[in-house]
Design a protein around this motif. Structure first.
Motif, PDB file in Angstrom:
ATOM      1  N   MET A 156       0.818  -1.209   0.000  1.00 16.06           N
ATOM      2  CA  MET A 156       0.000   0.000   0.000  1.00 16.06           C
ATOM      3  C   MET A 156       0.852   1.259   0.000  1.00 16.06           C
ATOM      4  O   MET A 156       0.456   2.284  -0.540  1.00 16.06           O
ATOM      5  CB  MET A 156      -0.973   0.012   1.173  1.00 16.06           C
ATOM      6  N   SER A 157       2.043   1.201   0.605  1.00 16.88           N
ATOM      7  CA  SER A 157       2.889   2.397   0.703  1.00 16.88           C
ATOM      8  C   SER A 157       3.471   2.784  -0.650  1.00 16.88           C
ATOM      9  O   SER A 157       3.567   3.977  -0.968  1.00 16.88           O
ATOM     10  CB  SER A 157       4.022   2.162   1.711  1.00 16.88           C
ATOM     11  N   ILE A 158       3.874   1.797  -1.449  1.00 17.81           N
ATOM     12  CA  ILE A 158       4.541   2.111  -2.717  1.00 17.81           C
ATOM     13  C   ILE A 158       3.617   2.873  -3.673  1.00 17.81           C
ATOM     14  O   ILE A 158       3.959   3.970  -4.124  1.00 17.81           O
ATOM     15  CB  ILE A 158       5.100   0.822  -3.363  1.00 17.81           C
ATOM     16  N   PRO A 159       2.423   2.347  -4.019  1.00 19.20           N
ATOM     17  CA  PRO A 159       1.572   3.137  -4.927  1.00 19.20           C
ATOM     18  C   PRO A 159       1.088   4.433  -4.297  1.00 19.20           C
ATOM     19  O   PRO A 159       0.938   5.447  -4.995  1.00 19.20           O
ATOM     20  CB  PRO A 159       0.402   2.195  -5.224  1.00 19.20           C
ATOM     21  N   TYR A 160       0.826   4.412  -2.982  1.00 17.46           N
ATOM     22  CA  TYR A 160       0.356   5.640  -2.343  1.00 17.46           C
ATOM     23  C   TYR A 160       1.394   6.749  -2.467  1.00 17.46           C
ATOM     24  O   TYR A 160       1.079   7.887  -2.808  1.00 17.46           O
ATOM     25  CB  TYR A 160       0.030   5.399  -0.861  1.00 17.46           C
ATOM     26  N   HIS A 161       2.634   6.432  -2.210  1.00 18.69           N
ATOM     27  CA  HIS A 161       3.657   7.472  -2.198  1.00 18.69           C
ATOM     28  C   HIS A 161       4.163   7.827  -3.598  1.00 18.69           C
ATOM     29  O   HIS A 161       4.704   8.910  -3.787  1.00 18.69           O
ATOM     30  CB  HIS A 161       4.805   7.079  -1.268  1.00 18.69           C
ATOM     31  N   ILE A 162       4.007   6.938  -4.553  1.00 10.09           N
ATOM     32  CA  ILE A 162       4.267   7.349  -5.939  1.00 10.09           C
ATOM     33  C   ILE A 162       3.202   8.358  -6.360  1.00 10.09           C
ATOM     34  O   ILE A 162       3.500   9.420  -6.920  1.00 10.09           O
ATOM     35  CB  ILE A 162       4.278   6.133  -6.882  1.00 10.09           C
TER      36      ILE A 162
END
Length: 530
Positions: free
Chosen positions: A462-468
């Motif tokens: 969840m962190s990777i797409p959210y922060h991209i």
């Protein structure tokens, strides 16, 4: 549960305060660390520094997501808040560019990178920690407090800046006291650590430890887990790409719009935007709670649809209320610039052509203009041609004073604006609408993303797409929108950046966001499996 929500929310407020204080003090940051003869260039350099911090959020998500899935939720977000507090305090200690030259902006950029890394790990840790303590039927409500805390960080940054300005004389504040809000982060860091050290590890993570279900390499598994490709795509383009651009437009773009083209007194605009942000915080919790009843998808899609309809009208209304004289003058006496090679490069210290310098002066003044065709440089304000033969082409200060005189004669009000109370209330209501739209699209997201991904790789996935999405689509919004405005001469043109990303998110969201009642992740769930 109260302790879990309170400690996680407070830490998130403090961490976002640390990150947003840079944007709140953008004008002073520009003068101190990014001096340039071109005011527009100076602002773009400040927003570039702002964007760099966001640009490193995905790397922070990968790094701390790995540790969060391997070592635990609690200690990972303890590390992120510590890194953020130290980096923010560091900004308040860096000498000015006048003192140490180019070392100043490079140091600021390095500290912004550290902030970006920290923030990339913070959001996933706090939201997952809360969501893994909550039952599905209450998850949207509890995680809504985390979403509201992001706005809380922005509001806290505005309150601290306003309080410091109120207590300290303006010349002292501009000279050195603006550093106090940055140094305050050390106090907030101490409070946050004290609260978070009282927490235990997430029950979901403890169960995975006991059952030996900890991921071997969370990043690799996030990329290869069955169905995760679609889920990450939807999370990126259907969720975060839309909600972050709405959020930054509602709060940062509105503040920049009022302070810049509308020429509103900075203290006045900060009070109005900060108050609207504070009052809009309950929307994030309310929509999170609503999503527990009707599902996560409906509030998000409703918010996207209304944003597409109301975005431009909201800013038109805000502009008319903030500086009615400017809006009226632009209609009655439009500015037309013509000439050979009539182009403006916002990143150039000195424009190469006379027409380019004229466009730079108009952009710096926040005056909308249209481009015409001519073999010679000309400026027409309404029906009146300006006497450019007397224009001081090589003296920026003198020519801007002359331009202000010509514009003033045609009804343009270039003085600092302090709108009457009725107008300020109107601006507040417009901002509250934008805050509600942000609450609809953002308040449900922590619960939604936690439910979209399997627990063993949830932190990373969840962190990777959210922060991209938040880092690049949202974080670069002030820079790109300001550039579009500078190139076009239209104070509203930058809104197209937001509109396009929301339109994409609307289409992808309808297709890919899971429908139906809230539920924990399941590989058999047809809505989110590949």
């Amino acid at each position: 549960m109260r302790l879990v929500v309170a400690a996680s929310s407070a830490g998130t407020i403090f961490e976002w305060y640390d990150f947003f204080i840079y944007g709140t003090l953008a004008s002073i940051i520009g003068r101190t660390f990014f001096p340039a003869g071109n005011q527009t260039l100076q602002l773009l350099l400040v927003w570039a520094g702002f964007a760099i911090g966001f640009g490193f959020r995905p790397l922070g998500a990968i790094l701390f997501g790995y540790f969060g899935d391997k070592l635990g939720r609690k200690y990972t977000f303890l590390a992120t808040v510590t890194l953020m507090g130290i980096a923010t305090a560091g900004v308040g200690l860096v000498p000015s560019a006048e003192t140490i030259g180019l070392a100043a902006p490079f140091t600021i950029i390095a500290l912004r990178i550290l902030q970006g890394l920290a923030l990339g790990g913070e959001y996933g840790g706090a939201t997952i920690y809360v969501s893994e303590h909550a039952a599905p039927k209450r998850r949207g409500f509890f995680t809504g407090f985390i979403q509201a805390s992001v706005v809380g960080g922005f509001v806290l940054s505005v309150i601290v800046v306003l309080s410091t300005r109120f207590l300290i004389p303006a010349d002292v504040f501009n000279a050195w006291a603006w550093r106090i809000p940055f140094l305050l982060s050390l106090v907030l860091l101490g409070i946050s650590l004290w609260m978070r050290l009282k927490l235990n590890e997430s029950p979901v993570f403890r169960q995975m430890q006991e059952e030996g279900e900890i991921a071997g390499n969370p990043f690799i598994e996030s990329m290869t887990y069955p169905g995760n490709g679609k889920r990450i795509f939807v999370a990126l383009f259907g969720v975060t790409g839309g909600l972050t651009t709405i959020w930054y437009t509602a709060f940062f773009s509105s503040l920049s719009f009022l302070n810049g083209p509308m020429r509103v007194d900075p203290t006045t605009s900060e009070i109005v935007v900060g108050a609207a942000g504070l009052v809009s915080m309950p929307f994030f919790v309310l929509f999170g709670r609503l999503s527990d009843r009707i599902g996560r998808k409906k509030p998000i899609i409703w918010g996207y649809a209304l944003t597409l309809l109301l975005l431009f009208p909201a800013f038109w209304a805000m502009g008319g209320l903030a500086n009615p004289g400017l809006s009226k003058a632009a209609e009655v006496a439009p500015v037309v610039v013509a000439g050979p090679d009539c182009s403006y490069d916002p990143f150039a210290k000195v424009q190469k052509t006379q027409c380019g310098r004229l466009l730079e002066d108009l952009t710096s003044a926040g005056i909308p203009y249209e481009l015409g065709k001519s073999d010679t440089v000309s400026l027409t304000i309404g029906d009146t041609p300006a006497p450019l033969a007397t224009y001081s082409w090589d003296d920026a200060k003198a020519r801007r004073a002359m331009l202000a005189e010509w514009l003033g004669a045609q009804g343009y009000d270039l003085e600092t604006q302090r709108p009457p109370l009725a107008n300020l209330l109107g601006i507040f209501c417009v901002l509250l609408v934008m805050g509600a739209l942000s609450g609809a699209t953002y308040g449900t997201v922590a619960a939604l993303l936690a439910e979209m991904f399997p627990a063993r790789i949830r932190y990373s996935s969840m962190s990777i797409p959210y922060h991209i999405g938040a880092g690049y689509f949202g974080g670069f919004l002030p820079l790109i929108a300001s550039y579009i405005v500078a190139r076009s001469g239209n104070a509203y043109a930058g809104l197209w950046y937001t509109w396009v990303f929301v339109a994409i998110a609307f289409v992808v969201g309808i297709w890919g966001i899971p429908s139906g009642p809230p539920r924990d992740f399941s590989d058999e769930d047809a809505d989110i499996a590949a």
